[in-house]
Motif scaffolding. Sequence first.
Motif, short mmCIF file in Angstrom:
data_model
loop_
_atom_site.label_atom_id
_atom_site.label_comp_id
_atom_site.label_asym_id
_atom_site.label_seq_id
_atom_site.Cartn_x
_atom_site.Cartn_y
_atom_site.Cartn_z
N PHE A 184 32.04 67.86 95.89
CA PHE A 184 32.03 68.65 94.66
C PHE A 184 33.47 68.90 94.20
O PHE A 184 33.78 68.83 93.01
N ALA A 185 34.35 69.18 95.17
CA ALA A 185 35.76 69.41 94.83
C ALA A 185 36.42 68.14 94.32
O ALA A 185 37.27 68.18 93.42
N ILE A 186 36.03 66.99 94.88
CA ILE A 186 36.58 65.72 94.38
C ILE A 186 36.18 65.52 92.92
O ILE A 186 36.99 65.06 92.10
N LEU A 187 34.96 65.86 92.58
CA LEU A 187 34.55 65.78 91.17
C LEU A 187 35.39 66.72 90.31
O LEU A 187 35.69 66.42 89.15
N ASN A 188 35.78 67.85 90.87
CA ASN A 188 36.62 68.78 90.11
C ASN A 188 38.03 68.25 89.89
O ASN A 188 38.73 68.69 88.97
N VAL A 189 38.44 67.29 90.74
CA VAL A 189 39.75 66.66 90.53
C VAL A 189 39.76 65.93 89.19
O VAL A 189 40.82 65.75 88.57
N ALA A 190 38.59 65.51 88.72
CA ALA A 190 38.50 64.85 87.41
C ALA A 190 38.88 65.78 86.28
O ALA A 190 39.05 65.34 85.14
N THR A 191 39.02 67.07 86.56
CA THR A 191 39.56 68.00 85.58
C THR A 191 41.08 68.02 85.62
O THR A 191 41.75 68.09 84.59
N GLY A 192 41.64 67.95 86.83
CA GLY A 192 43.08 68.04 86.99
C GLY A 192 43.84 66.78 86.63
O GLY A 192 44.93 66.83 86.06
N LEU A 193 43.28 65.63 86.95
CA LEU A 193 43.96 64.37 86.64
C LEU A 193 44.24 64.20 85.15
O LEU A 193 45.34 63.78 84.76
N PRO A 194 43.28 64.51 84.26
CA PRO A 194 43.59 64.41 82.83
C PRO A 194 44.72 65.34 82.40
O PRO A 194 45.48 65.02 81.49
N GLN A 195 44.83 66.50 83.06
CA GLN A 195 45.92 67.41 82.74
C GLN A 195 47.27 66.78 83.07
O GLN A 195 48.26 67.02 82.37
N LEU A 196 47.31 66.00 84.15
CA LEU A 196 48.54 65.30 84.49
C LEU A 196 48.84 64.17 83.51
O LEU A 196 50.00 63.96 83.11
N ALA A 197 47.80 63.44 83.12
CA ALA A 197 48.00 62.27 82.27
C ALA A 197 48.13 62.62 80.79
O ALA A 197 48.80 61.89 80.04
N ALA A 198 47.51 63.71 80.36
CA ALA A 198 47.44 64.03 78.93
C ALA A 198 48.79 64.14 78.23
O ALA A 198 48.96 63.61 77.13
N PRO A 199 49.79 64.82 78.82
CA PRO A 199 51.06 64.94 78.10
C PRO A 199 51.70 63.60 77.75
O PRO A 199 52.17 63.39 76.63
N ALA A 200 51.71 62.68 78.71
CA ALA A 200 52.31 61.37 78.46
C ALA A 200 51.51 60.59 77.43
O ALA A 200 52.08 59.96 76.52
N ILE A 201 50.19 60.64 77.54
CA ILE A 201 49.33 59.92 76.60
C ILE A 201 49.47 60.51 75.20
O ILE A 201 49.65 59.78 74.22
N ALA A 202 49.39 61.82 75.10
CA ALA A 202 49.48 62.48 73.80
C ALA A 202 50.83 62.24 73.16
O ALA A 202 50.93 61.96 71.95
N GLY A 203 51.90 62.36 73.94
CA GLY A 203 53.23 62.13 73.40
C GLY A 203 53.40 60.73 72.85
O GLY A 203 53.99 60.52 71.78
N SER A 204 52.86 59.75 73.57
CA SER A 204 52.95 58.36 73.11
C SER A 204 52.15 58.14 71.84
O SER A 204 52.61 57.46 70.91
N LEU A 205 50.95 58.71 71.79
CA LEU A 205 50.10 58.54 70.60
C LEU A 205 50.74 59.17 69.36
O LEU A 205 50.74 58.57 68.28
N ILE A 206 51.30 60.35 69.53
CA ILE A 206 51.94 61.02 68.39
C ILE A 206 53.15 60.22 67.92
O ILE A 206 53.39 60.06 66.72
N GLY A 207 53.91 59.69 68.90
CA GLY A 207 55.08 58.91 68.55
C GLY A 207 54.74 57.60 67.85
O GLY A 207 55.47 57.16 66.94
#
Length: 436
Positions: free
Chosen positions: A384-407
């Motif tokens: 169950f906790a491993i499934l919850n990691v699917a919440t944290g990983l996007p938080q790590l990836a989102a800034p880089a992805i969002a910054g690239s998309l905006i740029g």
Amino acid sequence: MDPHEERSVMDDTIPVSTDPTPGRVSSPADPVRLGRLLAFVFPATTAMYALFNGIGVILLPAQVADLAPGSKVGVLALLTTLGAVASMLALPAGGALSDRTRSRFGRRAPWLVVMAGVSGLLTIAMGLSTGLAVLAVLVPVLWFTANFYGGAISAILPDRVPVARRGIASAVIGLGTPVGILFGVNLAGRVSQLWAYTVLALVLFVTTLALVAGAREPSSLDLVTERPKRRGNVIAAVRAFFRAFGHRDFTLAFASRFGLFLAYFTVSGYLFFAVQDYVGAKNVPGGNVALAVSTLTTVSFGTWIAVATLCGWLADKLDRRKLFIAISAIGLGLSQVIPIISHSWSAMLAYSAVSGASLGTYFAVDLAVMSLVLPDKESEGRDFAILNVATGLPQLAAPAIAGSLIGLGGYGSLFLVSGASALVAGALAMAIRSIR
């Protein structure tokens, strides 16, 4: 219907497990009724999210701005990254170690009390901190202990809630997220730094004590495990730890959660800048971007809370949890189209309302869906906790992805990719076979 299952539906208690399948566990019945259990789990979950968000959104950025005004963005990014990495390690650790705990107080309760106490002390220490070096140590350690706590408390749903009632339980527990955010952020913004840290620490500890005393977990001393122990090397141990990914539905649930939270975090993390640069400060009430973002957040959480409990009840009644995930994914995807069509303030209000309602629909069934794809009862806390990691990983990836998309393509591309990610997440969830 199995007679034990029928009993659990009628009186909201967990029946004795008699499943002889290898890897299953047998334990005494849980005498705590569902209403009482949720009445104590909800405040503790709310306190946990209040701590995360009161610190992460208000208190820590304010401290960093005071200590390093010239490099605050980079320093906060570093501290946030350290905390996120610690979170990724702590969530499955909290689930896995509590799975294996045997005590007269149960599997989860001892860890909840210990980690709430340690997290509280670390939180107060952060309030007293006056140096970046100290914060660089305290932030990842606190995020580890608090997420270890999260890994243990999240296992309560598959442990102690009957399958037929997991929709309403998921909705009630899921409400701890928006309520906790609102409480934590408003507290942090209205009292002094030390008092805010202290109150967040005390609320977490007190609600945890109330949970373990008011909805006591059955003893795990007599819990029987049928799976034989195996010896092996480190690689074999790692494979065993992540063996749940060998099950199709578990993998689909993980991927679906990752996609949906990626859709959410890529936009929410840049909402301030979207209002400031995309809508334009002159186009929001009073020209106050911070107040505008606060208003949008309130609208989003308001619709989230309004629909969550109703959808959880309906999901149990209809036994159609995938339907609600599909509605949520489509709604979240379509909400991203609104600001693409119009840059206006009214369009952003509509976006917040639709996205909030969609998230409320999702969180009404999210925990229930996760609990139903767990392949091994012996390791439910870990998986169950491993499934919850699917919440944290996007938080790590989102800034880089969002910054690239905006740029590359501006804010329009950010909303477009976010919407596509939500729709893909919904399609993945619909492919899960073990739930309806």
